[in-house]
Design a protein around this motif. Structure first.
Motif, PDB file in Angstrom:
ATOM      1  N   ARG A 148       0.808  -1.225   0.000  1.00  0.00           N
ATOM      2  CA  ARG A 148       0.000   0.000   0.000  1.00  0.00           C
ATOM      3  C   ARG A 148       0.835   1.266   0.000  1.00  0.00           C
ATOM      4  O   ARG A 148       0.331   2.339  -0.305  1.00  0.00           O
ATOM      5  N   LYS A 163      -9.094   3.834  -6.581  1.00  0.00           N
ATOM      6  CA  LYS A 163      -9.003   3.805  -5.120  1.00  0.00           C
ATOM      7  C   LYS A 163      -8.380   5.118  -4.664  1.00  0.00           C
ATOM      8  O   LYS A 163      -7.516   5.668  -5.339  1.00  0.00           O
ATOM      9  N   ASP A 189      -5.194   4.294  -0.422  1.00  0.00           N
ATOM     10  CA  ASP A 189      -6.233   4.412   0.607  1.00  0.00           C
ATOM     11  C   ASP A 189      -5.663   4.948   1.921  1.00  0.00           C
ATOM     12  O   ASP A 189      -5.685   4.264   2.943  1.00  0.00           O
ATOM     13  N   ALA A 217      -6.659   6.966   4.173  1.00  0.00           N
ATOM     14  CA  ALA A 217      -7.541   7.101   5.334  1.00  0.00           C
ATOM     15  C   ALA A 217      -7.546   5.847   6.199  1.00  0.00           C
ATOM     16  O   ALA A 217      -7.759   5.922   7.410  1.00  0.00           O
ATOM     17  N   SER A 218      -7.297   4.684   5.593  1.00  0.00           N
ATOM     18  CA  SER A 218      -7.308   3.441   6.369  1.00  0.00           C
ATOM     19  C   SER A 218      -5.909   2.861   6.566  1.00  0.00           C
ATOM     20  O   SER A 218      -5.756   1.706   6.961  1.00  0.00           O
ATOM     21  N   LEU A 219      -4.882   3.678   6.321  1.00  0.00           N
ATOM     22  CA  LEU A 219      -3.513   3.201   6.479  1.00  0.00           C
ATOM     23  C   LEU A 219      -3.244   2.859   7.944  1.00  0.00           C
ATOM     24  O   LEU A 219      -3.529   3.668   8.830  1.00  0.00           O
ATOM     25  N   PRO A 220      -2.705   1.666   8.200  1.00  0.00           N
ATOM     26  CA  PRO A 220      -2.390   1.314   9.590  1.00  0.00           C
ATOM     27  C   PRO A 220      -1.407   2.314  10.198  1.00  0.00           C
ATOM     28  O   PRO A 220      -0.523   2.817   9.518  1.00  0.00           O
ATOM     29  N   LYS A 221      -1.566   2.564  11.490  1.00  0.00           N
ATOM     30  CA  LYS A 221      -0.726   3.513  12.209  1.00  0.00           C
ATOM     31  C   LYS A 221       0.756   3.159  12.035  1.00  0.00           C
ATOM     32  O   LYS A 221       1.595   4.038  11.894  1.00  0.00           O
ATOM     33  N   ASP A 275       2.013   4.435   8.716  1.00  0.00           N
ATOM     34  CA  ASP A 275       2.119   5.895   8.746  1.00  0.00           C
ATOM     35  C   ASP A 275       3.380   6.303   9.510  1.00  0.00           C
ATOM     36  O   ASP A 275       4.133   7.168   9.068  1.00  0.00           O
TER      37      ASP A 275
END
Length: 138
Positions: free
Chosen positions: A29, A88, A113, A115-119, A122
């Motif tokens: 991702r 997407k 995506d 907005a739904s990226l795992p912490k 990030d």
């Protein structure tokens, strides 16, 4: 010319032909890419390069306009855009680092995506960017 610490478990590949580097998250991702370009980096040049670079995004909109950034001896220019890749949501951060009179490092960070990226991902992106250092040419 550019040194960094890749996040643990992320895949790093170097293209043997052009020396470009790709760093990808395990789930694919997040993709970070760097390559040398034969230009003297400037904000004006970076702004001229952006229209071609943002073509990877459909419905691209500016999230953060082009600006100069300098940290730990590494100076460059960044811009962030949001849009869609393969229908997407996606975010792209484009960078151009100064490397000398006729050299620069062009890079991009592509996040699918966001907005739904795992912490963890990030944080890994943030740590990768913080680890970037300029290296004197040999």
């Amino acid at each position: 010319m550019l040194k960094f610490v890749a996040p643990e478990n992320w895949k790093t590949e170097v293209d043997k032909k052009d020396g470009s580097i790709a760093v990808n998250s395990p789930d694919g991702r997040v993709s970070v890419n760097f390559g040398e370009v034969p230009v003297a980096a400037s904000l004006e040049l970076f702004e001229k390069m952006l229209p071609e670079m943002i073509k990877v995004l459909k419905e691209a909109t500016v999230a953060e306009k082009a600006k100069e950034h300098s940290e730990d001896g590494l100076t460059g220019f960044t811009a962030t855009y949001i849009g869609k890749i393969e229908d997407k949501p996606a975010m792209c951060i484009f960078v151009l680092f100064k490397g000398g009179n006729d050299r620069a490092i062009l890079g991009n960070i592509v996040v699918s995506d966001p907005a739904s990226l795992p912490k963890e991902d990030d944080e890994a992106i943030g740590n990768l960017m913080k680890s970037l250092k300029g290296v004197a040419a040999k």
